[in-house]
Design a protein around this motif. Sequence first.
Motif, PDB file in Angstrom:
ATOM      1  N   ALA A 277      33.005 -12.189  -5.392  1.00 11.93           N
ATOM      2  CA  ALA A 277      34.264 -12.645  -5.962  1.00 11.93           C
ATOM      3  C   ALA A 277      35.405 -12.500  -4.965  1.00 11.93           C
ATOM      4  O   ALA A 277      36.257 -13.365  -4.852  1.00 11.93           O
ATOM      5  N   ALA A 278      35.431 -11.386  -4.236  1.00 11.68           N
ATOM      6  CA  ALA A 278      36.422 -11.171  -3.183  1.00 11.68           C
ATOM      7  C   ALA A 278      35.682 -11.064  -1.857  1.00 11.68           C
ATOM      8  O   ALA A 278      34.569 -10.528  -1.802  1.00 11.68           O
ATOM      9  N   LEU A 279      36.297 -11.589  -0.803  1.00 11.20           N
ATOM     10  CA  LEU A 279      35.701 -11.573   0.535  1.00 11.20           C
ATOM     11  C   LEU A 279      36.734 -11.121   1.555  1.00 11.20           C
ATOM     12  O   LEU A 279      37.933 -11.320   1.363  1.00 11.20           O
ATOM     13  N   SER A 280      36.257 -10.558   2.659  1.00 14.31           N
ATOM     14  CA  SER A 280      37.099 -10.325   3.822  1.00 14.31           C
ATOM     15  C   SER A 280      36.198 -10.167   5.038  1.00 14.31           C
ATOM     16  O   SER A 280      34.977 -10.013   4.908  1.00 14.31           O
ATOM     17  N   LEU A 281      36.813 -10.216   6.207  1.00 15.92           N
ATOM     18  CA  LEU A 281      36.077 -10.083   7.462  1.00 15.92           C
ATOM     19  C   LEU A 281      36.289  -8.682   8.016  1.00 15.92           C
ATOM     20  O   LEU A 281      37.399  -8.158   7.987  1.00 15.92           O
ATOM     21  N   ASP A 282      35.217  -8.089   8.519  1.00 15.00           N
ATOM     22  CA  ASP A 282      35.308  -6.784   9.170  1.00 15.00           C
ATOM     23  C   ASP A 282      34.832  -6.939  10.609  1.00 15.00           C
ATOM     24  O   ASP A 282      33.646  -7.100  10.865  1.00 15.00           O
ATOM     25  N   ARG A 283      35.787  -6.887  11.543  1.00 16.21           N
ATOM     26  CA  ARG A 283      35.452  -6.975  12.960  1.00 16.21           C
ATOM     27  C   ARG A 283      35.132  -5.607  13.556  1.00 16.21           C
ATOM     28  O   ARG A 283      34.875  -5.492  14.752  1.00 16.21           O
ATOM     29  N   GLY A 284      35.150  -4.569  12.729  1.00 15.30           N
ATOM     30  CA  GLY A 284      34.849  -3.231  13.209  1.00 15.30           C
ATOM     31  C   GLY A 284      33.372  -2.959  13.384  1.00 15.30           C
ATOM     32  O   GLY A 284      32.989  -1.895  13.876  1.00 15.30           O
ATOM     33  N   THR A 285      32.519  -3.885  12.959  1.00  8.41           N
ATOM     34  CA  THR A 285      31.079  -3.754  13.155  1.00  8.41           C
ATOM     35  C   THR A 285      30.623  -4.738  14.218  1.00  8.41           C
ATOM     36  O   THR A 285      31.312  -5.712  14.527  1.00  8.41           O
ATOM     37  N   VAL A 286      29.460  -4.483  14.795  1.00 10.25           N
ATOM     38  CA  VAL A 286      28.869  -5.386  15.791  1.00 10.25           C
ATOM     39  C   VAL A 286      27.463  -5.723  15.333  1.00 10.25           C
ATOM     40  O   VAL A 286      26.602  -4.841  15.267  1.00 10.25           O
ATOM     41  N   PRO A 287      27.202  -7.017  15.005  1.00 12.34           N
ATOM     42  CA  PRO A 287      28.151  -8.131  14.908  1.00 12.34           C
ATOM     43  C   PRO A 287      29.155  -7.931  13.763  1.00 12.34           C
ATOM     44  O   PRO A 287      29.020  -6.995  12.971  1.00 12.34           O
ATOM     45  N   ALA A 288      30.131  -8.822  13.692  1.00 12.55           N
ATOM     46  CA  ALA A 288      31.129  -8.757  12.632  1.00 12.55           C
ATOM     47  C   ALA A 288      30.457  -8.894  11.273  1.00 12.55           C
ATOM     48  O   ALA A 288      29.369  -9.462  11.146  1.00 12.55           O
ATOM     49  N   GLY A 289      31.121  -8.351  10.247  1.00  9.30           N
ATOM     50  CA  GLY A 289      30.538  -8.370   8.909  1.00  9.30           C
ATOM     51  C   GLY A 289      31.372  -9.152   7.911  1.00  9.30           C
ATOM     52  O   GLY A 289      32.604  -9.223   8.024  1.00  9.30           O
ATOM     53  N   LEU A 290      30.692  -9.756   6.951  1.00  9.17           N
ATOM     54  CA  LEU A 290      31.331 -10.427   5.825  1.00  9.17           C
ATOM     55  C   LEU A 290      31.292  -9.459   4.654  1.00  9.17           C
ATOM     56  O   LEU A 290      30.233  -9.152   4.125  1.00  9.17           O
ATOM     57  N   VAL A 291      32.449  -8.947   4.259  1.00  7.57           N
ATOM     58  CA  VAL A 291      32.548  -7.941   3.206  1.00  7.57           C
ATOM     59  C   VAL A 291      32.766  -8.633   1.868  1.00  7.57           C
ATOM     60  O   VAL A 291      33.549  -9.579   1.772  1.00  7.57           O
ATOM     61  N   ALA A 292      32.079  -8.156   0.840  1.00  8.67           N
ATOM     62  CA  ALA A 292      32.165  -8.793  -0.478  1.00  8.67           C
ATOM     63  C   ALA A 292      32.236  -7.754  -1.587  1.00  8.67           C
ATOM     64  O   ALA A 292      31.748  -6.632  -1.446  1.00  8.67           O
ATOM     65  N   SER A 293      32.843  -8.153  -2.686  1.00  5.30           N
ATOM     66  CA  SER A 293      32.806  -7.367  -3.918  1.00  5.30           C
ATOM     67  C   SER A 293      32.595  -8.323  -5.076  1.00  5.30           C
ATOM     68  O   SER A 293      32.980  -9.493  -5.008  1.00  5.30           O
ATOM     69  N   GLU A 294      31.975  -7.829  -6.139  1.00  7.09           N
ATOM     70  CA  GLU A 294      31.830  -8.630  -7.338  1.00  7.09           C
ATOM     71  C   GLU A 294      32.954  -8.300  -8.306  1.00  7.09           C
ATOM     72  O   GLU A 294      33.659  -7.289  -8.144  1.00  7.09           O
ATOM     73  N   TYR A 295      33.126  -9.148  -9.310  1.00  2.78           N
ATOM     74  CA  TYR A 295      34.130  -8.883 -10.332  1.00  2.78           C
ATOM     75  C   TYR A 295      33.430  -8.401 -11.593  1.00  2.78           C
ATOM     76  O   TYR A 295      32.629  -9.117 -12.190  1.00  2.78           O
ATOM     77  N   VAL A 296      33.728  -7.173 -11.988  1.00  2.00           N
ATOM     78  CA  VAL A 296      33.174  -6.584 -13.207  1.00  2.00           C
ATOM     79  C   VAL A 296      34.347  -6.283 -14.129  1.00  2.00           C
ATOM     80  O   VAL A 296      35.243  -5.520 -13.753  1.00  2.00           O
TER      81      VAL A 296
END
Length: 432
Positions: A277-296
């Motif tokens: 439901a929500a997304l953001s980018l995390d460049r602090g990991t190698v490779p970069a990560g796509l961060v997600a959360s669901e809506y409950v």
Amino acid sequence: MKQRGRHRRRSRGRALRAALAGAALALTGAATMISASQATVAGDPGALKPIAATGSLRLTEHRVPEPWLDRLSAAMGGRVGVDTVLASADHTLRDAADCTAGEREALPVSPAATRAYCWDAEDTRGWRPGAVTTSGDAGEDGRWGSHRVVLSAWSRDDGTPGGGPARVSFVDADDPGRLGYASALLAVPVDGGRDYRALASPVSGMVWYRDKLLVTTGAGDRNALYVYDVDRVQRATADVDAVGRVPGGWAAYGHRYVLPAVASYRLADAPDAARPAALSLDRGTVPAGLVASEYVPAGADRPTRLWRYTLGTDPARAGLPAADPAGHVDAREAYETEAAEVAGVLSHRPAGAGHADWYLGRPAGDGGGHGTLWRQDAEGARAVECGADGSHQCWSGPPGSLSYWAGTGEVWSQSDHMLFALPLASLDEALG
């Protein structure tokens, strides 16, 4: 690889930011910070709990065939790029000082935004604001070509089950004193690329990584994510409310541009499949990560899942999540949180830290007012507090997506019809 321009520092921009920080945004109301040393506050979601079984987080990739995309592009007269869209900006965001008191009420109480803007009311009437991402996500230098760009998602509030058409506004952020923008309708190719339909869904999550734009979809769609290529913007030729091929040309619900999807990601075939439901980018990991959360929803009697996918490094798959040969995308790590109704998620690893902090934006819980902002890790959670009564309803209202611009150290978000940014450092200071 895109050509990157040199950042130009403008005295006008410095003066504007100083004015915003010192005066204009004080109109949102002064807040007195109290001690953040309390062990717990109301609604404390506690510590994050790692999840071992992540099969319910798996996505399966489906690419739109290249011949479909090429056929559509040729029929519409060839594709255009982000520069063309920005050069045709036909609307302007207003500075916070020129916004109404009612509009500014959506801004955070504490910490205060250091820059904020409200949208053209005539252009956004009947549209609901959604997620935000920036060229700070797209590339490490924070630019797309020679431009600094903010992308803002909107969906049409037309009462249609599942949501009306969705669009993305391309904001030219080169001059912080004048942000112009133009919008493109989000579409999905059909009939072998001979036509397209609108992406009829709210967009609560969005990340721009390299040349790809990844967006979430609502519960009515079997696909969890759609992917767009920002180099494949097409021109619409018919200024009507229809979508797709029409007599004499191509329509994009009255917009001048349309962006066709190039891929989608289907949810796991499991009863407890998690929809991002929500997304953001995390460049602090190698490779970069796509961060997600669901809506409950509150009262659902189950925890909310937070997780990250790895973004690929193969040049042939630039901007896409890493997938196995069968097209499966699995979570790299996942957690449970007791936080409900998460509207914005951000994961950031401070320099020298052994773990990442997770920031969660949540509504107030009473159906209105300012939201709350929490920082969580495996040891516990802290909330921003404000006011003499120790309230932690200090965040924007309603809360929206979170996007971290690493080059400037700012977090961008959108609440109601206000677009704003503030330093991540100010969030951490408020959180103690």
